[in-house]
Design a protein around this motif. Structure first.
Motif: not given
Length: 177
Positions: A118-129
């Motif tokens: 998660y941290v090494s990719s741009n998945m931080i913006y895929i965030n249900p919150m």
């Protein structure tokens, strides 16, 4: 680009619903663990909100014309279905209420692997919150850019041909301003 600690807090905030569920499920048998998990998850959520407010108020903004747009909110639903739902039934104790170390370690290892990905990719913006706070994720192309696609987090609906004003959170992530 957000620093690693910011990315970690964004990761943890994306799991806020799961940690809240764990906190409720563990409350009677493991009060202190429940309390710790609840407080830690709430702090990660608050830190993430503070980060976005800080970015909104301090980062410089840019206005561009959108040439192509596609909504990407379905990524959050896949995220919830594949990671959150299976853990709701995950038990960390036996029938006597004793915490089972192998189950706890398995959960920790799994969450650490997810954290690294998660941290090494741009998945931080895929965030249900972020979705719950009213933000939507779009894949956009902008006029005059050599990049093929950017991600844009916005509350308002984005339409091809309109001007948007954004702040840059990383090389390919924009946040509505």
């Amino acid at each position: 680009m957000p620093t690693s600690p910011v990315r970690v807090f964004l990761f943890l905030s994306s799991y806020f619903p799961l940690f809240l569920i764990f906190s409720v499920l563990w409350y009677q048998k493991h009060f202190w663990l429940s309390l710790w998990v609840g407080i830690a998850s709430l702090l990660s959520l608050l830190f993430s909100i503070v980060y976005f407010v800080y970015a909104y108020k301090t980062f410089s903004d840019t206005t561009v014309k959108v040439t192509k747009v596609a909504r990407k909110d379905e990524a959050s639903m896949g995220y919830i279905a594949s990671y959150l739902i299976p853990f709701v039934t995950f038990s960390i104790d036996n029938d006597k209420g004793q915490i089972l170390i192998p189950q706890v370690l398995a959960l920790v290892v799994f969450l650490l692997v997810l954290l690294i990905v998660y941290v090494s990719s741009n998945m931080i913006y895929i965030n249900p919150m972020l979705n719950m706070l009213g933000f939507h994720l779009y894949a956009i192309e902008i006029e005059g850019s050599s990049e093929l696609e950017y991600y844009y987090l916005a509350r308002k609906r984005v339409v091809r041909g309109e001007l948007i004003t954004y702040i840059r959170l990383s090389d390919d992530i924009f946040f509505e301003h």
